[in-house]
Motif scaffolding. Structure first.
Motif, PDB file in Angstrom:
ATOM      1  N   ILE A   1       0.842  -1.209   0.000  1.00  0.00           N
ATOM      2  CA  ILE A   1       0.000   0.000   0.000  1.00  0.00           C
ATOM      3  C   ILE A   1       0.877   1.259   0.000  1.00  0.00           C
ATOM      4  N   LEU A   2       1.949   1.241   0.801  1.00  0.00           N
ATOM      5  CA  LEU A   2       2.846   2.406   0.833  1.00  0.00           C
ATOM      6  C   LEU A   2       3.455   2.653  -0.550  1.00  0.00           C
ATOM      7  N   ALA A   3       3.907   1.564  -1.187  1.00  0.00           N
ATOM      8  CA  ALA A   3       4.513   1.696  -2.516  1.00  0.00           C
ATOM      9  C   ALA A   3       3.487   2.197  -3.537  1.00  0.00           C
ATOM     10  N   GLU A   4       2.262   1.705  -3.434  1.00  0.00           N
ATOM     11  CA  GLU A   4       1.195   2.150  -4.363  1.00  0.00           C
ATOM     12  C   GLU A   4       0.899   3.638  -4.175  1.00  0.00           C
ATOM     13  N   VAL A   5       0.850   4.066  -2.914  1.00  0.00           N
ATOM     14  CA  VAL A   5       0.574   5.476  -2.618  1.00  0.00           C
ATOM     15  C   VAL A   5       1.662   6.361  -3.240  1.00  0.00           C
ATOM     16  N   PHE A   6       2.904   5.941  -3.043  1.00  0.00           N
ATOM     17  CA  PHE A   6       4.003   6.752  -3.585  1.00  0.00           C
ATOM     18  C   PHE A   6       3.908   6.839  -5.108  1.00  0.00           C
ATOM     19  N   CYS A   7       3.643   5.696  -5.731  1.00  0.00           N
ATOM     20  CA  CYS A   7       3.584   5.681  -7.199  1.00  0.00           C
ATOM     21  C   CYS A   7       2.379   6.449  -7.729  1.00  0.00           C
ATOM     22  N   ALA A   8       1.278   6.467  -6.965  1.00  0.00           N
ATOM     23  CA  ALA A   8       0.107   7.243  -7.392  1.00  0.00           C
ATOM     24  C   ALA A   8       0.466   8.733  -7.406  1.00  0.00           C
ATOM     25  N   ASN A   9       1.159   9.186  -6.362  1.00  0.00           N
ATOM     26  CA  ASN A   9       1.567  10.594  -6.326  1.00  0.00           C
ATOM     27  C   ASN A   9       2.580  10.900  -7.433  1.00  0.00           C
ATOM     28  N   LEU A  10       3.460   9.922  -7.679  1.00  0.00           N
ATOM     29  CA  LEU A  10       4.474  10.103  -8.727  1.00  0.00           C
ATOM     30  C   LEU A  10       3.809  10.125 -10.111  1.00  0.00           C
ATOM     31  N   GLY A  11       2.905   9.188 -10.339  1.00  0.00           N
ATOM     32  CA  GLY A  11       2.195   9.120 -11.625  1.00  0.00           C
ATOM     33  C   GLY A  11       1.418  10.401 -11.883  1.00  0.00           C
ATOM     34  N   GLY A  12       0.849  10.960 -10.817  1.00  0.00           N
ATOM     35  CA  GLY A  12       0.090  12.206 -10.942  1.00  0.00           C
ATOM     36  C   GLY A  12       0.935  13.357 -11.450  1.00  0.00           C
ATOM     37  N   SER A  13       2.239  13.301 -11.150  1.00  0.00           N
ATOM     38  CA  SER A  13       3.115  14.405 -11.563  1.00  0.00           C
ATOM     39  C   SER A  13       3.448  14.343 -13.058  1.00  0.00           C
ATOM     40  N   ALA A  14       3.172  13.190 -13.689  1.00  0.00           N
ATOM     41  CA  ALA A  14       3.611  12.977 -15.073  1.00  0.00           C
ATOM     42  C   ALA A  14       2.773  13.708 -16.109  1.00  0.00           C
ATOM     43  N   THR A  15       1.519  14.001 -15.761  1.00  0.00           N
ATOM     44  CA  THR A  15       0.645  14.607 -16.770  1.00  0.00           C
ATOM     45  C   THR A  15      -0.064  15.850 -16.234  1.00  0.00           C
ATOM     46  N   MET A  16      -0.702  16.536 -17.155  1.00  0.00           N
ATOM     47  CA  MET A  16      -1.420  17.749 -16.771  1.00  0.00           C
ATOM     48  C   MET A  16      -2.647  17.439 -15.921  1.00  0.00           C
ATOM     49  N   CYS A  17      -3.254  16.258 -16.147  1.00  0.00           N
ATOM     50  CA  CYS A  17      -4.501  15.966 -15.429  1.00  0.00           C
ATOM     51  C   CYS A  17      -4.294  15.013 -14.257  1.00  0.00           C
ATOM     52  N   GLY A  18      -3.021  14.661 -13.956  1.00  0.00           N
ATOM     53  CA  GLY A  18      -2.763  13.659 -12.931  1.00  0.00           C
ATOM     54  C   GLY A  18      -2.991  14.158 -11.508  1.00  0.00           C
ATOM     55  N   ASP A  19      -2.606  15.371 -11.249  1.00  0.00           N
ATOM     56  CA  ASP A  19      -2.672  15.896  -9.892  1.00  0.00           C
ATOM     57  C   ASP A  19      -3.240  17.319  -9.961  1.00  0.00           C
ATOM     58  N   PRO A  20      -4.119  17.713  -9.040  1.00  0.00           N
ATOM     59  CA  PRO A  20      -4.712  19.053  -9.110  1.00  0.00           C
ATOM     60  C   PRO A  20      -3.704  20.196  -9.319  1.00  0.00           C
ATOM     61  N   PRO A  21      -2.524  20.196  -8.628  1.00  0.00           N
ATOM     62  CA  PRO A  21      -1.585  21.295  -8.897  1.00  0.00           C
ATOM     63  C   PRO A  21      -1.217  21.391 -10.384  1.00  0.00           C
ATOM     64  N   ASN A  22      -1.071  20.236 -11.040  1.00  0.00           N
ATOM     65  CA  ASN A  22      -0.704  20.263 -12.465  1.00  0.00           C
ATOM     66  C   ASN A  22      -1.828  20.849 -13.322  1.00  0.00           C
TER      67      ASN A  22
END
Lengths: 452, 199
Positions: A164-185
């Motif tokens: 679960i910890l690894a999945e959480v980290f990768c979800a945050n990382l994946g979000g940084s990859a695209t414009m729609c991945g994470d609200p800040p982007n």
């Protein structure tokens, strides 16, 4: 001067109230937003113009809200309606996908593909988490992935916490990859006029390389535990769940998958087609609602309107700082301490964003920083896009470091806790903080190497 | 007993509330849940109760934890919710029991078969009881009492909107120092019997 003081006081009060959870966070930002309109713009500035600029309702009626013939930077301040319309559209699409069992099916299908072996499952779910989070909000990704992880951990008798910890980290990382991945982007992209491809070829590249390193990192940290679990699970002869059982509506499942793939295609090509993300958001939500038929009303009711209201209030409060010139003062301050040195400027934006996002909500932080980097770029003559990538990586990744840094962390921890697996601050930070530092260092090195 | 009966006992430290709850459980032949509730919860989840016990009856620190869509990252909050859900399920299944603490007077408030009691006591009497049971001098007994009550209060108030010990939360608040444990139990039996007869 009074307007500036009031704007800062309201902004600080908003952050404190969000941390204290005195009221729900959308109530806090809307309340503070209203105070900004009345006290800062009304009492302090006597400016109806500032009120209208911040409410930004006129943006709906401009053609570039829906269609841009070529690249044009969004310069209007105040409420970023493009972000809100897009987020709402994605919420409807994701609800539609969840309703037909898409996410559970995908997780179970992949688990079956790796023959329910713990180590391959660990790596597969990390990669899946990263890829899904590129297009879907990380809360939804973790909500489903962590639930399936718990289910499989009970079946295969392994400790779900490392996964679960690894999945959480990768979800945050994946979000940084695209414009729609994470609200800040989304906010950075719509405010500064960057496209999906701009993000993919810049932050996406950093995230891709980081993902490889992070998979290795998590494997090295947890390999003993995972190997032991795999050995224990090998002896048991289990009746594994059939992935197709996850699908609740076969026709709806196919339609949802097609809509999702269309959304991805529209997002990837939006710089070429000229369709804005708000236009794409409206389109996919309409198609999803038509496809849902009589369940359309249910989908609309399930929209997380609180998050949308949170965004609206937040943009108003940040508008107060912007209109009173506070953000320009902050930009000048960063410019002064970096003395025009771009390397130092990038390091400050990246690390300050990362550290701040580890403790406070990264959405208000990013919204505040956007006018600052715009002003910094204008006054110091540096390329705005470089500062934007540093800000995106800092805010998206920094949130992984602590249990309160990002929403996905909270969802992952709470899902594990519901199954009796408690994740304390120490346990969380011991694994996640070094991973965060690794990715921030990779980001810094890549930004330096590529753009300087 | 054919009718469901749930007795929720909240108490000040040193008031003898736990002993009173035990005596009521024996008299009405009901199972009693206090710290042992966590063992049952852990067993139902196939996890170690030790892992959960660390966070039992702890307050949620708002500065260190966050909520997202009704989910919280605080272990204390999650352990509390697990117990709340567990006793709710038991109550919904029609089971009768005595429950000590765990915000049960609020969690089970909507159950018509709940009788909620708060046991308080005079300061001197509580200190004397703590000194006797734990073989402590007066200063240490008082310190222990203040600390335990502080923790109970902050646990309750961080999970419930209404305040710990506020007589409006309970069907009956009683000072055990006035009559002593035995006679307090007898008074409570009269009250509970009257409530049962009144149904």
């Amino acid at each position: 001067m009074i307007a500036q003081i009031l704007a800062v006081v309201i902004f600080v009060a908003m952050f404190v109230l969000i941390v204290l959870e005195v009221w729900e966070r959308h109530v806090i930002t809307l309340g503070c937003g209203l105070l900004t309109l009345v006290l800062v713009f009304g009492l302090g500035m006597h400016s109806m113009g500032a009120v209208w600029e911040t409410l930004n309702l006129g943006s709906f009626f401009t053609s570039h809200f829906w269609y841009t013939a070529g690249q044009s930077a969004e310069t209007s301040s105040g409420i970023n309606w493009e972000t809100i319309v897009f987020v709402a559209g994605m919420m409807i699409m994701v609800e539609g996908m969840a309703r037909v069992g898409f996410f559970r099916w995908l997780c179970m299908r992949l688990a079956k593909m790796v023959k329910y072996k713990v180590v391959p499952l660990f790596v597969t779910f990390m990669v899946l988490s990263g890829i899904l989070a590129m297009f879907i909000d990380s809360i939804t990704v973790i909500l489903f992935l962590a639930a399936v992880t718990i289910e499989l951990s009970q079946l295969l008798k392994f400790n779900p916490v490392p996964m679960i910890l690894a999945e959480v980290f990768c979800a945050n990382l994946g979000g940084s990859a695209t414009m729609c991945g994470d609200p800040p982007n989304i906010i950075i992209g719509t405010s500064l006029g960057y496209s999906f491809t701009d993000f993919l070829t810049n932050t996406g590249l950093i995230a891709g390389i980081s993902l490889v390193v992070v998979v290795l990192y998590f494997y090295l940290v947890f390999h003993k535990e995972l190997r032991a679990s795999e050995a224990a699970a090998a002896g048991s002869n289990q009746n594994y769940p059939d992935p197709s059982e996850a699908i609740t509506d076969k026709k709806g499942f196919i339609i949802s998958t097609v809509i999702f793939l269309c959304a991805v295609a529209l997002l990837v090509t939006h710089a070429q087609t000229g369709l804005t993300v708000s236009c794409i958001g409206v389109f996919i939500s309409i198609v999803t609602l038509i496809a849902a038929g009589k369940d359309a009303l249910k989908l609309i009711k399930q929209i997380d309107y609180k998050t949308l209201l949170f965004f609206i209030g937040l943009f108003m409060v940040v508008g107060g700082l912007e209109q009173t010139g506070i953000l320009k003062v902050m930009a000048n301050f960063i410019g002064d301490i970096s003395n025009g040195n771009l390397m130092l400027m990038i390091a400050i934006i990246l690390w300050v964003s990362a550290i701040a996002s580890a403790f406070v909500d990264n959405i208000p932080f990013a919204a505040t920083m956007i006018p600052i980097i715009s002003s910094l770029s204008a006054t110091q003559g540096v390329d705005l896009s470089i500062l934007a990538w540093a800000l995106a990586m800092g805010t998206d990744i920094g949130g992984s470091a602590t249990p309160i840094g990002a929403s996905a962390n909270v969802v992952g921890i709470a899902t594990a806790a519901k199954a009796g697996h408690m994740i304390k601050w120490g346990k969380y930070c011991k694994v996640m903080a070094p991973a965060t530092i690794i990715v921030i260092v990779i980001s810094m090195v890549m930004i330096y190497a590529r753009y300087l | 007993m054919s009718e469901q009966l749930i007795i929720s006992v909240s108490r000040e430290y040193g008031s003898g509330g736990h002993e009173i709850a035990q005596k009521l459980a024996e008299y009405y032949k009901l199972p009693m849940f206090d710290h042992n509730l966590l063992d049952e919860v852990a067993a139902s989840m196939n996890v170690s109760s030790k892992e959960l016990a660390e966070f039992d009856e702890m307050r949620r620190n708002k500065f260190l934890y966050r909520s997202v869509m009704g989910m919280n990252s605080s272990p204390a909050d999650n352990v509390a919710r697990m117990q709340f859900d567990y006793i709710k399920k038991k109550a919904e299944a029609g089971e009768s029991f005595v429950i000590v603490g765990r915000c049960s007077e609020i969690v089970l408030k909507d159950n018509p078969n709940l009788i909620s009691i708060f046991i308080l006591g005079d300061r001197e009497a509580k200190i004397e009881r703590v000194m006797r049971i734990y073989k402590l001098d007066a200063r240490h007994a008082e310190e222990r009492m203040i600390e335990k009550d502080r923790r109970r209060k902050s646990y309750h108030n961080s999970h419930c909107k209404v305040k710990w010990g506020d007589s409006r939360n309970y069907d009956l608040s009683i000072n055990s120092s006035k009559l002593g444990v035995e006679e307090t139990v007898e008074s409570l039996k009269n009250y509970i019997d009257a409530r049962i007869a009144h149904k």
